[in-house]
Design a protein around this motif. Structure first.
Motif, PDB file in Angstrom:
ATOM      1  N   LEU A  59       1.611  -0.717   2.523  1.00  0.00           N
ATOM      2  CA  LEU A  59       0.553   0.198   2.074  1.00  0.00           C
ATOM      3  C   LEU A  59       0.472   0.228   0.554  1.00  0.00           C
ATOM      4  O   LEU A  59      -0.635   0.273  -0.015  1.00  0.00           O
ATOM      5  N   VAL A  60       1.599   0.191  -0.122  1.00  0.00           N
ATOM      6  CA  VAL A  60       1.612   0.135  -1.584  1.00  0.00           C
ATOM      7  C   VAL A  60       0.924  -1.146  -2.055  1.00  0.00           C
ATOM      8  O   VAL A  60       0.079  -1.114  -2.951  1.00  0.00           O
ATOM      9  N   GLY A  61       1.285  -2.270  -1.438  1.00  0.00           N
ATOM     10  CA  GLY A  61       0.681  -3.548  -1.812  1.00  0.00           C
ATOM     11  C   GLY A  61      -0.819  -3.558  -1.619  1.00  0.00           C
ATOM     12  O   GLY A  61      -1.565  -4.049  -2.472  1.00  0.00           O
ATOM     13  N   ILE A  62      -1.281  -3.007  -0.506  1.00  0.00           N
ATOM     14  CA  ILE A  62      -2.723  -2.959  -0.232  1.00  0.00           C
ATOM     15  C   ILE A  62      -3.401  -2.012  -1.209  1.00  0.00           C
ATOM     16  O   ILE A  62      -4.413  -2.354  -1.825  1.00  0.00           O
ATOM     17  N   GLY A  63      -2.846  -0.809  -1.372  1.00  0.00           N
ATOM     18  CA  GLY A  63      -3.451   0.178  -2.263  1.00  0.00           C
ATOM     19  C   GLY A  63      -3.474  -0.254  -3.711  1.00  0.00           C
ATOM     20  O   GLY A  63      -4.427   0.052  -4.442  1.00  0.00           O
ATOM     21  N   ALA A  64      -2.463  -0.984  -4.148  1.00  0.00           N
ATOM     22  CA  ALA A  64      -2.380  -1.416  -5.545  1.00  0.00           C
ATOM     23  C   ALA A  64      -3.320  -2.562  -5.863  1.00  0.00           C
ATOM     24  O   ALA A  64      -3.662  -2.771  -7.028  1.00  0.00           O
ATOM     25  N   SER A  65      -3.758  -3.304  -4.860  1.00  0.00           N
ATOM     26  CA  SER A  65      -4.590  -4.479  -5.133  1.00  0.00           C
ATOM     27  C   SER A  65      -5.846  -4.531  -4.281  1.00  0.00           C
ATOM     28  O   SER A  65      -6.325  -5.605  -3.952  1.00  0.00           O
ATOM     29  N   GLU A  66      -6.372  -3.378  -3.897  1.00  0.00           N
ATOM     30  CA  GLU A  66      -7.586  -3.337  -3.074  1.00  0.00           C
ATOM     31  C   GLU A  66      -8.735  -4.034  -3.790  1.00  0.00           C
ATOM     32  O   GLU A  66      -8.890  -3.846  -4.998  1.00  0.00           O
ATOM     33  N   PRO A  67      -9.556  -4.744  -3.086  1.00  0.00           N
ATOM     34  CA  PRO A  67      -9.319  -5.235  -1.730  1.00  0.00           C
ATOM     35  C   PRO A  67      -8.486  -6.510  -1.779  1.00  0.00           C
ATOM     36  O   PRO A  67      -8.832  -7.448  -2.467  1.00  0.00           O
ATOM     37  N   ASN A  87       2.064  -6.747  11.141  1.00  0.00           N
ATOM     38  CA  ASN A  87       2.303  -5.456  10.503  1.00  0.00           C
ATOM     39  C   ASN A  87       0.996  -4.790  10.060  1.00  0.00           C
ATOM     40  O   ASN A  87       0.843  -3.577  10.183  1.00  0.00           O
ATOM     41  N   VAL A  88       0.066  -5.573   9.561  1.00  0.00           N
ATOM     42  CA  VAL A  88      -1.241  -5.032   9.158  1.00  0.00           C
ATOM     43  C   VAL A  88      -1.991  -4.535  10.389  1.00  0.00           C
ATOM     44  O   VAL A  88      -2.612  -3.471  10.362  1.00  0.00           O
ATOM     45  N   ARG A  89      -1.924  -5.284  11.478  1.00  0.00           N
ATOM     46  CA  ARG A  89      -2.604  -4.881  12.712  1.00  0.00           C
ATOM     47  C   ARG A  89      -2.107  -3.508  13.173  1.00  0.00           C
ATOM     48  O   ARG A  89      -2.882  -2.650  13.580  1.00  0.00           O
ATOM     49  N   ASN A  90      -0.790  -3.284  13.073  1.00  0.00           N
ATOM     50  CA  ASN A  90      -0.214  -1.992  13.438  1.00  0.00           C
ATOM     51  C   ASN A  90      -0.790  -0.881  12.554  1.00  0.00           C
ATOM     52  O   ASN A  90      -1.136   0.195  13.054  1.00  0.00           O
ATOM     53  N   LEU A  91      -0.916  -1.139  11.274  1.00  0.00           N
ATOM     54  CA  LEU A  91      -1.478  -0.130  10.364  1.00  0.00           C
ATOM     55  C   LEU A  91      -2.967   0.098  10.639  1.00  0.00           C
ATOM     56  O   LEU A  91      -3.452   1.229  10.511  1.00  0.00           O
ATOM     57  N   GLU A  92      -3.663  -0.957  11.031  1.00  0.00           N
ATOM     58  CA  GLU A  92      -5.076  -0.810  11.415  1.00  0.00           C
ATOM     59  C   GLU A  92      -5.200   0.067  12.659  1.00  0.00           C
ATOM     60  O   GLU A  92      -6.052   0.958  12.712  1.00  0.00           O
ATOM     61  N   GLU A  93      -4.348  -0.197  13.650  1.00  0.00           N
ATOM     62  CA  GLU A  93      -4.385   0.576  14.899  1.00  0.00           C
ATOM     63  C   GLU A  93      -4.090   2.054  14.654  1.00  0.00           C
ATOM     64  O   GLU A  93      -4.594   2.916  15.366  1.00  0.00           O
ATOM     65  N   ARG A  94      -3.307   2.345  13.647  1.00  0.00           N
ATOM     66  CA  ARG A  94      -2.994   3.728  13.284  1.00  0.00           C
ATOM     67  C   ARG A  94      -4.074   4.347  12.402  1.00  0.00           C
ATOM     68  O   ARG A  94      -3.977   5.518  12.034  1.00  0.00           O
TER      69      ARG A  94
END
Length: 172
Positions: A59-67, A87-94
């Motif tokens: 989440l830090v990696g995604i948030g720091a370099s969106e998109p 791991n990203v799929r799990n975060l998408e599902e949540r």
């Protein structure tokens, strides 16, 4: 270190003392053991939020370099895209991450959803406390030195990986 058959060794030719030396002296062995211990510590800290250390890092990696694309994240984290994709799929599902556009899964642009941003707002003070706790136990100077040593070890390993001997040369 070269392994040799010694008196008292088992039929495979390895002696226990040589194997114990690997555990005590190998930077890779110690790095993995240290990573597991640090991960357990952060997992315990993030558990009340329903978050793991790995998910927090992602989440830090995604948030720091969106998109960011999956490939961008995999390169910066030093992991393969297949593992990261799960791991990203799990975060998408949540409902914490949104993947849009791009060609194929690896080309999609990842960003935090509003739920993902709220979770990070809650998680950041936990991370700050956890980092502070490690700093209190080790001392800020020593913790900074450890981070620097880990970065230098990673660089040395990456630089050396292209000159590693072929398997047949290693066993001579």
């Amino acid at each position: 270190m070269r392994y040799r058959a010694v008196k008292g060794a088992d039929v495979s030719g390895f002696d226990r003392e040589s194997l114990k030396a690997v555990a005590a002296e190998c930077p890779g062995f110690q790095a993995r053991a240290t990573a597991r211990a640090v991960t357990r510590f952060y997992n315990a800290c993030f558990k009340p939020l329903g978050l793991t250390a790995e998910q927090f890092s992602l989440l830090v990696g995604i948030g720091a370099s969106e998109p960011a694309t999956l490939v961008d994240l995999a390169v910066s984290a030093g992991v393969d895209t297949t593992t990261l994709s799960r791991n990203v799929r799990n975060l998408e599902e949540r409902g914490l991450v949104c993947a849009e556009g791009g060609r194929g899964r690896a080309g999609k642009r990842l960003s935090l959803t509003s739920s993902g941003r709220r979770l990070m707002v809650d998680a950041f003070p936990v991370w700050t406390w956890a980092k502070g706790e490690l700093s209190r136990r080790l001392g800020e100077k020593r913790l900074r030195s450890v981070r620097q040593a880990m970065a230098e070890l990673a660089k040395a390993a990456e630089d050396s990986s292209s000159v590693a001997p072929e398997p047949s040369a290693r066993s001579r």
